[in-house]
Design an enzyme around this catalytic site. Structure first.
Site, PDB file in Angstrom:
ATOM      1  N   ASP A  78      50.094  59.890 -36.037  1.00 45.81           N
ATOM      2  CA  ASP A  78      49.297  59.489 -37.190  1.00 45.81           C
ATOM      3  C   ASP A  78      48.390  60.608 -37.678  1.00 45.81           C
ATOM      4  O   ASP A  78      48.141  60.746 -38.876  1.00 45.81           O
ATOM      5  CB  ASP A  78      48.457  58.257 -36.847  1.00 45.81           C
ATOM      6  CG  ASP A  78      49.272  56.972 -36.923  1.00 45.81           C
ATOM      7  OD1 ASP A  78      50.507  57.058 -36.776  1.00 45.81           O
ATOM      8  OD2 ASP A  78      48.685  55.899 -37.122  1.00 45.81           O
ATOM      9  N   CYS A 119      51.146  57.038 -28.092  1.00 47.64           N
ATOM     10  CA  CYS A 119      50.323  57.149 -29.284  1.00 47.64           C
ATOM     11  C   CYS A 119      50.643  56.076 -30.328  1.00 47.64           C
ATOM     12  O   CYS A 119      51.789  55.659 -30.472  1.00 47.64           O
ATOM     13  CB  CYS A 119      50.475  58.534 -29.907  1.00 47.64           C
ATOM     14  SG  CYS A 119      49.830  59.848 -28.842  1.00 47.64           S
ATOM     15  N   ASP A 120      49.607  55.669 -31.031  1.00 45.56           N
ATOM     16  CA  ASP A 120      49.679  54.938 -32.288  1.00 45.56           C
ATOM     17  C   ASP A 120      50.668  53.797 -32.266  1.00 45.56           C
ATOM     18  O   ASP A 120      50.524  52.871 -31.501  1.00 45.56           O
ATOM     19  CB  ASP A 120      49.936  55.945 -33.416  1.00 45.56           C
ATOM     20  CG  ASP A 120      48.789  56.952 -33.514  1.00 45.56           C
ATOM     21  OD1 ASP A 120      47.645  56.516 -33.665  1.00 45.56           O
ATOM     22  OD2 ASP A 120      49.036  58.155 -33.403  1.00 45.56           O
ATOM     23  N   LYS A 121      51.731  53.867 -33.081  1.00 45.87           N
ATOM     24  CA  LYS A 121      52.615  52.714 -33.262  1.00 45.87           C
ATOM     25  C   LYS A 121      53.691  52.613 -32.184  1.00 45.87           C
ATOM     26  O   LYS A 121      54.416  51.617 -32.122  1.00 45.87           O
ATOM     27  CB  LYS A 121      53.285  52.771 -34.643  1.00 45.87           C
ATOM     28  CG  LYS A 121      52.300  53.002 -35.774  1.00 45.87           C
ATOM     29  CD  LYS A 121      51.126  52.065 -35.736  1.00 45.87           C
ATOM     30  CE  LYS A 121      49.956  52.571 -36.544  1.00 45.87           C
ATOM     31  NZ  LYS A 121      49.293  53.741 -35.994  1.00 45.87           N
ATOM     32  N   GLU A 445      47.063  54.639 -43.159  1.00 48.75           N
ATOM     33  CA  GLU A 445      45.713  54.772 -42.623  1.00 48.75           C
ATOM     34  C   GLU A 445      44.851  55.603 -43.569  1.00 48.75           C
ATOM     35  O   GLU A 445      45.342  56.512 -44.242  1.00 48.75           O
ATOM     36  CB  GLU A 445      45.752  55.440 -41.245  1.00 48.75           C
ATOM     37  CG  GLU A 445      46.310  54.542 -40.171  1.00 48.75           C
ATOM     38  CD  GLU A 445      46.190  55.147 -38.796  1.00 48.75           C
ATOM     39  OE1 GLU A 445      46.376  54.402 -37.825  1.00 48.75           O
ATOM     40  OE2 GLU A 445      45.928  56.356 -38.678  1.00 48.75           O
ATOM     41  N   SER A 471      42.442  54.415 -39.407  1.00 51.65           N
ATOM     42  CA  SER A 471      42.613  55.015 -38.095  1.00 51.65           C
ATOM     43  C   SER A 471      41.567  54.433 -37.156  1.00 51.65           C
ATOM     44  O   SER A 471      40.487  54.025 -37.580  1.00 51.65           O
ATOM     45  CB  SER A 471      42.436  56.531 -38.192  1.00 51.65           C
ATOM     46  OG  SER A 471      42.204  57.093 -36.923  1.00 51.65           O
TER      47      SER A 471
END
Length: 555
Positions: A78, A119-121, A445, A471
């Protein structure tokens, strides 16, 4: 064993021949086959070292009598995707990760699964995919990076958010480019997910609260050898679950989701967790709503205040005992569902084995919270009939209620140009719309505009609302997930430049101060915009995705 479908009987001789081409022996054919789903790649700093985590997991599987097979999936960073066309693909990647896991695990009839996200998704994507296949599953992340340091080693630690804020300070003349260059070279000093209670670390911590990861999953630093030992134990643990026949939905159910929501409110995670846990709950067959989130916020004290909500880095939570400490405090208040099962065992057993008392500073004790209510707050009103979300813990007290003129932008790029061009003034309410799940598409984001507002010293005088998302690094009065979104004809599409807007965080209201008659006239004149993308994965996603208040779920 489930894998007998590919290795037992005369009809499976071709299958065994292919497995023997992999080097599998007759002795290994008698053992459980374990998928090790790894999102390792060379572009995401939280993933560059996942080959070592996978090797450790596979060693643990072998020690416990299983046969590991490593499989790869994709990931999007991201931070690197931020504020350009690439961010359209971040939330979309959650579904691609889920689909790829389902295809690989179902196609090869594995007996168990160890997921290695970071991380993230990628974390929620793997959870969604694992729920579909519903076999014994353990999660082990790559862990957070260490924080950076200020020049001379004094002062608050630094992280990726320091750079986003720094860019805004340079634009405002409050920082020179040489100072920004120092942070560029030091704020992300190691591999791992970005230091701080951002989305990746929030989700990795919540995997512990959900019971699908061992204690330490969310907080042990990526570069510590303890992380490798944790990975080996994850490999051994999945073999124990296979032997006992404990499937993922035996652990990840309504009780687990409840406990994760409580922890989320207590440690002040990213607002993205609302999106992801809502989708996970739906996939697990125990759906939750924005009302459930608001109820959790109302009853749960805020016990941990880490960056970006507070000055402490995530490693401070690790040093005082991690997520189990938070869960222990919540259990004392009777806020956890004790019927939950974790990969360690029943929750009461987990609490007895893993929890130690809160230190009182990094993790406040239940009788002395940062706030008696949770760190996240749900807002409703005529702008967001189906709800919106804000990280209340990261908002300056002076901005808990704010009324100002709307500054309306139909894309993130338009808003950033205005902010960086000095066109936003104290008192304004920045509205960024047509960035929701369908309208974005992909619900981008908004760290760049929120950081620019903070960097220019406007976070205590300017609010921002959007049907996009933020974020985990975002701070200030930034309200996201406004539902219904503009592309679906939600009221946020009807706001006009200069309209009076009230953001009342304590009161849980998001209000456009315009008469209902005027709104009806605007609604009658509104026309849906043309899709921004008419081909490829984004076009498919826009047709299938649900609204933010439903977790941007793709069924």
């Amino acid at each position: 064993m489930r894998s007998d479908q590919i290795k037992r009987g005369v009809a499976r001789a071709p299958h065994r021949s292919l497995l023997k081409a992999d080097g599998i022996t007759d002795e290994e054919m008698e053992r459980p086959f374990i998928a090790v789903l790894n999102s390792r790649n060379d572009i995401i700093p939280g993933h560059t070292e996942l080959d070592k985590i996978a090797d450790a997991v596979k060693a643990g599987v072998r020690m416990a009598g299983g046969v590991p097979f490593e499989i790869s999936t994709i990931g999007v960073c991201d931070g690197i995707a931020m504020n350009h066309d690439g961010m359209h693909y971040s939330l979309v990647s959650r579904e691609v990760v889920a689909d790829s896991l389902e295809c690989a695990v179902q196609g090869h009839a594995f007996d168990g699964l160890v997921c290695i996200p970071n991380c993230d998704k990628i974390v929620p994507g793997m959870v969604l995919g694992a729920l579909r296949v519903n076999i014994p599953t353990v999660f082990v992340s790559g862990g957070p990076m260490l924080p950076g340091v200020q020049p001379g080693g004094c002062g608050p630690t630094t992280d990726l958010n320091t750079l986003f804020d720094g860019a805004g300070k340079v634009a405002a003349g409050a920082m020179d480019e040489a100072e920004l260059a120092y942070y560029e070279n030091t704020a992300c000093p190691t591999c791992g997910s970005c230091s701080g209670m951002f989305t990746a670390n929030s989700m990795n911590c919540l995997c512990e609260a959900l019971g699908i990861a061992l204690p330490g999953n969310g907080t042990v630093p990526a570069v510590y050898s303890e992380r490798l030992r944790l990975a080996k134990h994850a490999g051994m643990k999945v073999m124990e679950l296979v032997e006992k026949g404990v499937r993922l939905t035996d652990i990840l159910n309504g009780a687990a989701v409840h406990n994760a929501m409580e922890c989320d409110m207590a440690f002040g995670g990213s607002t993205n967790t609302v999106l992801h846990l809502t989708a996970i709950a739906k996939a697990a067959g125990c759906p939750i709503t924005m009302d459930d989130w608001e109820a959790a916020s109302a009853r749960t004290p805020h016990l941990v205040k880490l960056q970006p909500s507070g000055p402490r880095p995530l490693i401070d939570l690790y040093q005082v005992g991690g997520v189990p400490v938070v869960m222990g405090e919540l259990a004392q208040l009777g806020l956890l569902d004790q019927s939950a099962l974790t990969c360690v065992g029943p929750l009461p057993e987990y609490l007895e084995k893993c929890c130690k008392p809160a230190d009182g500073e990094v993790c406040r004790k239940a009788d002395n919270p940062f706030s008696p209510q949770g760190a996240l707050k749900v807002l409703h009103g005529n702008i967001a009939p189906n709800g919106a979300i804000v990280k209340k813990a990261a908002v300056d007290p002076s901005m808990m209620r704010h009324t100002g003129p709307a500054r309306v932008f139909n894309s993130e790029e338009e808003a950033c140009a205005a902010i960086n061009g000095g066109a936003i003034n104290g008192g304004d309410v920045v509205v960024i719309r047509y960035e929701g799940p369908k309208g974005g598409p992909g619900m981008r984001e908004m760290l760049t505009p929120t950081s620019a507002i903070c960097g220019m010293g406007l976070s205590s005088s300017v609010a921002l609302i959007t049907d996009g998302r933020f974020s985990g690094a975002t701070k200030g009065p930034a309200v996201g997930h406004v539902s219904p979104e503009a592309a679906a004809g939600g009221p946020i599409a009807l706001i006009q430049e200069g309209d009076s807007v009230t953001v009342d965080i304590e009161g849980g209201a998001l209000t456009l101060n315009v008469s209902e008659e005027e709104l009806e006239a605007r609604r009658a004149a509104w026309q849906p915009p043309a899709p921004k993308h008419n081909h490829g994965v984004l076009a498919k996603y826009a047709k299938m995705v649900s609204s933010a208040d439903e977790g941007a779920y793709v069924s």
